[in-house]
Scaffold this motif. Structure first.
Motif, mmCIF file in Angstrom:
data_model
loop_
_atom_site.group_PDB
_atom_site.id
_atom_site.type_symbol
_atom_site.label_atom_id
_atom_site.label_comp_id
_atom_site.label_asym_id
_atom_site.label_seq_id
_atom_site.Cartn_x
_atom_site.Cartn_y
_atom_site.Cartn_z
ATOM 1 N N ALA A 161 0.836 -1.206 0.000
ATOM 2 C CA ALA A 161 0.000 0.000 0.000
ATOM 3 C C ALA A 161 0.869 1.254 0.000
ATOM 4 O O ALA A 161 0.544 2.255 -0.641
ATOM 5 C CB ALA A 161 -0.921 -0.008 1.230
ATOM 6 N N GLN A 162 1.988 1.215 0.701
ATOM 7 C CA GLN A 162 2.895 2.373 0.735
ATOM 8 C C GLN A 162 3.554 2.600 -0.609
ATOM 9 O O GLN A 162 3.822 3.729 -1.006
ATOM 10 C CB GLN A 162 3.981 2.153 1.791
ATOM 11 C CG GLN A 162 3.507 2.248 3.216
ATOM 12 C CD GLN A 162 4.593 1.845 4.200
ATOM 13 O OE1 GLN A 162 5.722 1.537 3.813
ATOM 14 N NE2 GLN A 162 4.240 1.804 5.471
ATOM 15 N N CYS A 163 3.833 1.513 -1.311
ATOM 16 C CA CYS A 163 4.514 1.620 -2.609
ATOM 17 C C CYS A 163 3.519 1.377 -3.729
ATOM 18 O O CYS A 163 3.714 0.487 -4.581
ATOM 19 C CB CYS A 163 5.647 0.604 -2.702
ATOM 20 S SG CYS A 163 6.885 0.792 -1.424
ATOM 21 N N SER A 164 2.469 2.163 -3.737
ATOM 22 C CA SER A 164 1.363 1.890 -4.657
ATOM 23 C C SER A 164 1.746 2.099 -6.116
ATOM 24 O O SER A 164 1.033 1.653 -7.011
ATOM 25 C CB SER A 164 0.169 2.775 -4.311
ATOM 26 O OG SER A 164 0.560 4.144 -4.348
ATOM 27 N N PHE A 165 2.863 2.770 -6.373
ATOM 28 C CA PHE A 165 3.254 3.007 -7.754
ATOM 29 C C PHE A 165 4.062 1.854 -8.330
ATOM 30 O O PHE A 165 4.391 1.849 -9.507
ATOM 31 C CB PHE A 165 4.056 4.308 -7.855
ATOM 32 C CG PHE A 165 3.298 5.494 -7.349
ATOM 33 C CD1 PHE A 165 3.536 6.008 -6.085
ATOM 34 C CD2 PHE A 165 2.304 6.071 -8.126
ATOM 35 C CE1 PHE A 165 2.806 7.088 -5.606
ATOM 36 C CE2 PHE A 165 1.586 7.162 -7.662
ATOM 37 C CZ PHE A 165 1.823 7.659 -6.401
ATOM 38 N N ILE A 166 4.406 0.919 -7.458
ATOM 39 C CA ILE A 166 5.164 -0.246 -7.900
ATOM 40 C C ILE A 166 4.217 -1.441 -7.874
ATOM 41 O O ILE A 166 3.273 -1.486 -7.079
ATOM 42 C CB ILE A 166 6.357 -0.501 -6.939
ATOM 43 C CG1 ILE A 166 7.225 0.759 -6.829
ATOM 44 C CG2 ILE A 166 7.188 -1.685 -7.398
ATOM 45 C CD1 ILE A 166 7.827 1.204 -8.132
ATOM 46 N N SER A 167 4.489 -2.387 -8.716
ATOM 47 C CA SER A 167 3.650 -3.579 -8.810
ATOM 48 C C SER A 167 3.399 -4.196 -7.433
ATOM 49 O O SER A 167 4.335 -4.427 -6.661
ATOM 50 C CB SER A 167 4.360 -4.592 -9.717
ATOM 51 O OG SER A 167 3.909 -5.894 -9.472
ATOM 52 N N ARG B 74 0.337 4.706 -17.420
ATOM 53 C CA ARG B 74 1.190 3.979 -18.351
ATOM 54 C C ARG B 74 2.567 3.683 -17.723
ATOM 55 O O ARG B 74 3.175 2.644 -17.995
ATOM 56 C CB ARG B 74 1.368 4.801 -19.636
ATOM 57 C CG ARG B 74 0.132 4.798 -20.520
ATOM 58 C CD ARG B 74 0.270 5.753 -21.678
ATOM 59 N NE ARG B 74 0.252 7.149 -21.229
ATOM 60 C CZ ARG B 74 0.235 8.191 -22.044
ATOM 61 N NH1 ARG B 74 0.246 7.999 -23.363
ATOM 62 N NH2 ARG B 74 0.211 9.431 -21.572
ATOM 63 N N SER B 75 3.023 4.579 -16.870
ATOM 64 C CA SER B 75 4.300 4.366 -16.194
ATOM 65 C C SER B 75 4.204 3.175 -15.250
ATOM 66 O O SER B 75 5.089 2.313 -15.201
ATOM 67 C CB SER B 75 4.688 5.638 -15.434
ATOM 68 O OG SER B 75 5.966 5.505 -14.851
ATOM 69 N N THR B 76 3.100 3.120 -14.516
ATOM 70 C CA THR B 76 2.888 2.002 -13.594
ATOM 71 C C THR B 76 2.720 0.699 -14.368
ATOM 72 O O THR B 76 3.266 -0.348 -13.994
ATOM 73 C CB THR B 76 1.640 2.259 -12.732
ATOM 74 O OG1 THR B 76 1.726 3.550 -12.145
ATOM 75 C CG2 THR B 76 1.499 1.211 -11.653
ATOM 76 N N GLN B 77 1.972 0.771 -15.460
ATOM 77 C CA GLN B 77 1.752 -0.426 -16.270
ATOM 78 C C GLN B 77 3.063 -0.899 -16.896
ATOM 79 O O GLN B 77 3.332 -2.106 -16.963
ATOM 80 C CB GLN B 77 0.716 -0.127 -17.366
ATOM 81 C CG GLN B 77 0.379 -1.302 -18.276
ATOM 82 C CD GLN B 77 -0.248 -2.461 -17.554
ATOM 83 O OE1 GLN B 77 -0.622 -2.368 -16.388
ATOM 84 N NE2 GLN B 77 -0.336 -3.605 -18.213
#
Lengths: 177, 375
Positions: free
Chosen positions: A15-21, B8-11
């Protein structure tokens, strides 16, 4: 920097690293839990020490004991598991101590593993993050010096953080370039 | 919306992770498709970043080009790199990296063109910096000695992985060389480095040798180098065989920098996950490797220094000329020094020898080291 005991919450890491998979951060957190379990550290919340540029902070690592499946998946204390687990702890540490959020994986040859942005700052202000994990009882200082040098050399000139996660000593060392 | 917030960056990130996993599982076709999808998205985001954010635009540009290259889409790699290189506002570090990626792209494209469609290959980059090394320039002996150390060790790693008995002398068998043909490409722009390509003469075979291909050999090489970087004694756990372990220690020692002629030696494999495929050797590692190979003091009865003038591997003998012109002969153990002694010829060496009781028998050389590192 946040004062008091820092909570390095590996359970909340996705949840903290929501921008990473989500799959990636969950896997990294699981790797950390496998390493911690193998080293038979005290159960969660596990007391630890965070050394940020020589300033000492008490910390608690919040983690979940790995499932049998996770044990099998991540196998022995091989380098990959240690490295991935170190990422998880480092992400939690920089987030808890200075509100850095992991935003992007680094490309090959940059001299860094990841890029961070402090919460509320523009993306252009990103900094590099280089992480290393140790499971031996050796002092992290030599490794830390090497990581600082490595992240300083990279191809994108920018401020940087070098982090060494000493699982055996339960010590996270952070140096800012 | 900031660039990192763009979906798109996340994807792209998710696709790249999935691609790496596919690559690790041996599914290169799927991996390349996923990398291509990630590259397309990354490029789209990078193009939207204004020139007033040169660091961010540079980061994303390099990321996009690197992803195209991982996808083995060489025309797209080239086009993407050229597109961003047109931007005069791009930060210098990103420009340098884009040029480096372009050089790698051209080399790989040339290599792939020469190979059969399913012919396995892997690259290994050995980067030298510091000391007498400059951008694009290095003393020839410095580069040559390290090239020899790396290529010899790669062949030894292949033999070890294929469970071959330790080769005492001579060249590796065709069975081994067929799995690890080594080619050298030109150095990447902006650095001095050795660009090596391992090519297997045959497609991946079935059975026990299936995993001993170029990528596995390079990965194992880097694992050994990383272990030596951490602590040479860690190699004992990885390499139980004494002869192979000693050979690996010797080659890694010869590869490591001395701090004067070379400051740092970096090793990497672009086709593997960057974080697990890197090693970085510094002068302290060379010292640690020396100590790991040191002959126990109790075994050494005499130490001599001189110019190595004679090497006879067939008769297991060497000869050094010491100061004053005196010539000393030593026996050497069969196969112990074959990989490393050639480069020491006509250089000053230090020989640690075991004394013998018989006057007619030459002392046995336990250890032979270059005194002038890098010759």
């Amino acid at each position: 920097m946040v004062q008091g005991t820092l909570r390095l919450d590996l359970i909340e890491l996705p949840a903290q690293c929501s921008f990473i998979s989500h799959e990636y951060t969950s896997g990294a957190a699981a790797s950390a839990s496998v390493v911690l379990a193998r080293l038979a550290v005290p159960p969660s919340p596990t007391p630890a020490n965070l050394d940020w540029d020589g300033n000492q902070h008490s910390a608690l690592i919040i983690w979940r004991h790995p499932s049998p499946k996770e044990h099998d998946t991540y196998d022995d204390l091989k380098n990959d598991v240690i490295k991935e687990g170190a990422y998880a702890v480092a992400f939690a540490a920089v987030h808890a101590s200075d509100e850095y959020v992991v935003r992007k994986r680094a490309y090959h040859g940059s001299g860094a593993d990841w890029y961070l942005v402090r919460k509320g700052d523009p993306d252009e202000s990103f900094i590099k993050l280089e992480v290393s994990g140790m499971t031996t009882d050796r002092s992290p200082s030599t490794r830390l010096n090497a990581k600082v040098t490595q992240v300083s050399r990279g191809d994108l000139s920018s401020p940087a953080l070098a982090v060494v996660v000493g699982f055996h000593r339960l010590k996270i060392s952070i140096r800012r370039r | 919306m900031q660039a990192f917030d763009d979906p798109r960056s996340t994807q792209s990130e998710k696709l790249a992770i999935e691609a790496e996993q596919a690559s690790l599982n041996g599914n290169q076709t799927r991996a390349q498709d996923l990398f291509a999808q990630a590259a397309q998205l990354e490029m789209e985001v990078a193009q939207l970043v204004p020139s007033t954010s040169p660091r961010l635009r540079g980061l994303l540009a390099v990321s996009a080009v690197a992803l195209w290259q991982r996808a083995a889409r060489y025309p797209e790699t080239e086009a993407c790199a050229h597109f961003f290189l047109q931007d005069q506002a791009l930060c210098e570090e990103a420009r340098l990296e884009l040029r480096r990626l372009l050089t790698r792209c051209w080399q790989e494209a040339d290599l792939v063109r020469e190979l059969a469609p399913d012919q396995p290959w892997a690259s290994l980059e050995v980067n030298l910096e510091g000391g007498l090394v400059r951008q694009g320039l290095a003393p020839s002996t410095v580069a040559r000695d390290r090239q020899q150390a790396v290529t010899k060790m790669l062949v030894r790693v292949a033999e070890w992985q294929m469970n071959e008995p330790f080769r005492q002398r001579g060249e590796a068998s065709q069975r081994v060389l067929g799995r690890a043909q080594i080619y050298e490409g030109s150095a990447l722009t902006g650095s001095y480095g050795l660009q090596l390509y391992l090519v297997s003469g045959t497609p991946a075979a079935e059975g026990t040798l299936k995993d001993v291909g170029p990528l596995a050999i390079v990965q194992q090489f880097l694992t050994l180098a990383s272990a030596a970087q951490e602590a040479p004694e860690d190699l004992a756990a990885l390499v139980p065989d004494d002869q192979y372990r000693r050979t690996f220690l010797e080659h890694l020692h010869d590869l490591a920098p001395d701090g004067q002629k070379v400051g740092v030696v970096s090793l990497s494999c672009p086709r593997l996950l960057s974080r697990r495929a890197q090693a970085r050797l510094e002068p302290q590692h060379r010292e640690a490797l020396s100590k790991a190979m040191a002959v126990p003091a109790k075994d050494v009865k005499a130490t001599h220094e001189g110019l190595l003038k004679v090497v006879n591997l067939r008769q297991c003998q060497i000869g050094i000329e010491i100061d004053g012109g005196e010539y000393l002969s030593f026996r050497i153990q069969k196969g112990h020094h074959d990989d490393t002694i050639g480069t020491m010829l006509n250089h000053r060496v230090r020989v640690q020898a075991e004394q013998t009781s018989a006057a007619s028998t030459n002392p046995l050389a336990l250890d032979i080291r270059l005194i002038d590192s890098d010759g």
